[in-house]
Design a protein around this motif. Structure first.
Motif, short mmCIF file in Angstrom:
data_model
loop_
_atom_site.label_atom_id
_atom_site.label_comp_id
_atom_site.label_asym_id
_atom_site.label_seq_id
_atom_site.Cartn_x
_atom_site.Cartn_y
_atom_site.Cartn_z
N PRO A 329 -4.73 -12.59 -14.84
CA PRO A 329 -3.27 -11.81 -14.69
C PRO A 329 -3.34 -10.22 -14.09
N SER A 330 -2.42 -9.99 -13.35
CA SER A 330 -2.28 -8.68 -13.04
C SER A 330 -1.19 -8.14 -14.19
N GLN A 331 -1.17 -6.95 -14.92
CA GLN A 331 -0.48 -6.65 -16.01
C GLN A 331 -0.63 -5.04 -16.50
N ASN A 332 0.43 -4.63 -17.10
CA ASN A 332 0.26 -3.29 -17.70
C ASN A 332 0.24 -2.14 -16.40
N ILE A 333 1.13 -2.25 -15.40
CA ILE A 333 1.32 -1.47 -14.14
C ILE A 333 2.42 -0.69 -14.24
N ARG A 334 2.09 0.89 -14.10
CA ARG A 334 3.21 1.83 -14.10
C ARG A 334 3.00 2.53 -12.73
N ILE A 335 4.05 2.55 -12.20
CA ILE A 335 4.17 3.08 -10.66
C ILE A 335 5.37 4.27 -10.74
N SER A 336 5.10 5.44 -10.72
CA SER A 336 6.06 6.30 -10.79
C SER A 336 5.96 7.62 -10.01
N ASN A 337 6.94 8.54 -9.76
CA ASN A 337 6.94 9.66 -8.93
C ASN A 337 6.11 9.33 -7.65
N CYS A 338 6.51 8.27 -6.97
CA CYS A 338 5.74 8.16 -5.70
C CYS A 338 6.72 7.99 -4.40
N ILE A 339 6.43 8.28 -3.20
CA ILE A 339 7.35 8.19 -1.92
C ILE A 339 6.53 7.19 -1.21
N GLY A 355 -0.49 -14.85 -12.81
CA GLY A 355 0.52 -14.27 -13.56
C GLY A 355 0.48 -13.04 -13.43
N VAL A 356 1.85 -12.35 -13.59
CA VAL A 356 2.10 -11.07 -13.42
C VAL A 356 2.94 -10.65 -14.72
N ARG A 357 2.59 -9.42 -15.33
CA ARG A 357 3.52 -9.11 -16.41
C ARG A 357 3.50 -7.61 -16.62
N ASN A 358 4.55 -7.10 -17.41
CA ASN A 358 4.67 -5.69 -17.61
C ASN A 358 4.37 -4.61 -16.71
N VAL A 359 5.18 -4.43 -15.87
CA VAL A 359 5.35 -3.91 -14.63
C VAL A 359 6.54 -2.94 -14.64
N ARG A 360 6.30 -1.63 -14.38
CA ARG A 360 7.46 -0.71 -14.39
C ARG A 360 7.28 0.39 -13.38
N ILE A 361 8.57 0.22 -12.52
CA ILE A 361 8.46 1.27 -11.32
C ILE A 361 9.64 2.54 -11.43
N SER A 362 9.40 3.66 -11.54
CA SER A 362 10.26 4.52 -11.90
C SER A 362 10.35 5.75 -11.12
N ASP A 363 11.44 6.40 -10.81
CA ASP A 363 11.36 7.78 -10.26
C ASP A 363 10.73 7.80 -8.92
N CYS A 364 10.89 6.59 -7.93
CA CYS A 364 10.34 6.55 -6.83
C CYS A 364 11.21 6.61 -5.69
N ARG A 365 10.95 7.28 -4.60
CA ARG A 365 11.75 7.37 -3.37
C ARG A 365 11.41 6.55 -2.10
N PHE A 366 12.24 5.72 -1.73
CA PHE A 366 11.95 4.72 -0.53
C PHE A 366 12.58 5.25 0.69
N GLU A 367 12.11 5.58 1.74
CA GLU A 367 12.60 6.11 3.13
C GLU A 367 12.21 5.07 3.99
N ASP A 368 13.41 4.55 4.67
CA ASP A 368 13.33 3.77 5.90
C ASP A 368 12.39 2.80 5.43
N VAL A 369 12.28 2.35 4.20
CA VAL A 369 11.45 1.01 3.59
C VAL A 369 12.62 -0.12 3.56
N TYR A 370 12.10 -1.08 3.85
CA TYR A 370 13.05 -2.49 3.72
C TYR A 370 13.41 -2.73 2.31
#
Length: 518
Positions: A329-339, A355-370
């Protein structure tokens, strides 16, 4: 000295992410304090003294001495100036002093024309454990190079590793592409064949650039067809990967591909797969994902920028029967403070059969992203995607380059009919090993405004409905509103969805477990 006016709460779970220590730097990450008032900034203390401030939940200590230990802790500061109690203190250390292996000392020439593959590989092969292969200022053309354990590839500011435009400079080898082990052209930067065993502690850093020359290679590799297109960076079977400060651009396919890796940190990295830094379009390249963790665990991506032609980040784990058989699996992934600028945001799937588990995406900004988040698992994949949290993120998309279609259907997009232009939400098929499950998805504190299509699209299979989907404090405006099909356990709490056209909300076979003000 701390202010007498202190708060009881403190940042929790302060850590230095896996592999994020060099001979001169240490990266730190922490969680926001729970139930805290609005935070103005964080104070970072090193050996009892204030070292710096951070407006986000990460901080990199640069300019350190090699082989030194440090004790660090963090305090949060509220908008009113209150300072929290200190977090738990942790001890961190820099790596040992690195021996330097300048590629020019092995015959590399920075003229933008000479093929330097042998010279650069000679520097890598000569590099001692813990050493640093240095690419100095200038443009060095090279074919595929292969990194090894316990080394750093350091591209200095003004230095460029430019991929050769000759497919002959990239040997055809077997590794994973779109979820299956297949023949591929080697990437610009690689690790060796997994038959030689797992590698460890590979660092790619520096303020220079890795340019895979994708516009030229795309056409030539597609015409020659000895294998599928290579990447800019493809690291396989590595325990401990650190990408820091580097710019990676113009890949003939996915830009950074991490396969069967563990303990990955990506810090202050720029990835450009659609346009260069001056805004000039890379023509006629598709499948231009930015960064793809593929059957890869314990991943921290922070303080980075990705401008992609396709998915900015795509979390994968193999495709169909082969992916299930490999079962990593891909697991235990944290994505934070990204543009994220351009492309399709953070995606999970569609190759997710391990399988994929335990992914957290926080405090990110999406600009002209779908899309902010796409979770895609069509019939045939099998396995489970679970425990995905997206929080404290914003999206503003004024681009009309793309519109809803079978590949993407919303700014928040959970889709088990991915790739099907027309689908029947009521047509039940037999449940088997290829039936995927998506469950425990939580989106909170989201503000999005898109002109491209649906604000929210959520569609489970009738034989395998989406399970436990929670939207909380979501304010969304789209060309269209919200569409939801086949969900068991939907929570909408403080959710506002509006559309610019007439289609506000559509629900079909949706079971609520809780509803707040919506």
């Amino acid at each position: 000295m701390h202010s007498a006016n202190t708060m009881d709460f403190a940042p929790i779970n302060l850590l230095s992410p896996p592999a994020s220590q060099t001979d001169t730097s240490i990266a730190l990450l922490w969680d926001k304090p729970p139930h805290a008032p609005e935070i103005a900034c964080y104070r970072v203390y090193v050996n009892g003294k204030l070292h710096g401030l951070s407006s986000s939940t990460d901080y990199t200590m640069n300019g350190l001495e090699a082989s030194h230990a440090y004790e660090v802790y963090v305090c949060s500061v509220s908008q009113s100036g209150e300072i929290s109690q200190p977090s738990d203190k942790i001890k961190v250390s820099t790596r040992g002093q690195a021996d330097r292996f300048d590629i020019t000392e092995f015959g590399a020439v920075a003229d933008g024309q000479t093929i330097n593959t042998e010279a650069i590989q000679a520097a890598i092969d000569a590099c001692t454990a813990g050493g640093k292969v240095v690419v100095p200022k200038g443009t060095f053309v090279t074919g595929a190079i292969f990194l090894k354990s316990r080394m750093t590839l350091y591209v200095e500011q003004g230095g460029v590793l430019l991929g050769s435009d000759n497919p002959d400079d990239y040997p055809v080898m077997q590794y994973r592409w779109e979820g299956r082990e297949q023949l591929c052209y080697a990437s610009l930067i690689n690790t060796k064949d997994p038959a030689e065993g797992r590698l460890e502690q590979i660092i790619i850093e520096g303020e220079g650039k890795i340019d895979a020359n994708g516009m030229a290679l795309f056409h030539k590799e597609m015409a020659e067809k000895k294998g599928f297109r290579g990447r800019a960076v493809c690291l396989r079977n590595v325990d401990g990967v650190y990408l820091k400060d580097i710019t990676v651009r113009q890949s003939p396919a996915w830009c950074v591909h991490l396969i069967y890796c563990n303990g990955v940190s990506v810090n202050h990295v720029e990835i450009h797969t659609k346009k260069d830094e001056r805004g000039r379009r890379y023509e006629h390249i598709f499948n231009g994902d930015g960064l793809n963790p593929d059957s890869t665990s314990d991943v921290y991506i922070f303080n980075s920028m990705i401008a992609s032609q396709d998915d900015c980040i795509a979390i994968k784990s193999g495709r169909n029967e082969e992916g299930r058989r490999v079962g990593i699996p891909s697991q235990n992934i944290r994505i934070s403070n990204c543009i994220f600028k351009s492309g399709f945001g953070v995606a999970t799937g569609s190759e997710m059969s391990g399988g994929v588990r335990n992914v957290r995406i926080s405090d990110c900004r999406f600009e002209d992203v779908y899309s902010i988040a796409t979770i895609k698992a069509p019939r045939g994949r099998g396995a489970v995607i679970e425990n995905v949290t997206v929080e404290d993120c914003t999206l503003t998309n004024y681009s009309l380059e793309h519109e809803d279609c079978r590949w993407f259907r919303g700014a928040i997009n959970i889709d088990q009919f991915y790739s099907h232009a027309d689908f029947d939400a009521d047509k039940v098929e037999e449940v088997d090993e290829g039936t995927s499950v998506i469950r425990n998805i939580h989106l909170k504190n989201i503000v999005l405004d898109t002109h491209a299509g649906n604000a929210v699209f959520m569609a489970g299979l009738p034989e395998s409905p989406l399970q436990n989907i929670r939207l909380e404090n979501v304010n969304a405006l789209g060309k269209y509103g919200l569409k939801a099909y086949n969900i068991k356990g939907l929570v909408l709490k403080n959710v506002s969805v509006a559309s610019r056209e007439d289609q506000d909300v559509q629900f079909h076979n949706v079971e609520y477990t809780e509803a707040g003000e919506s």
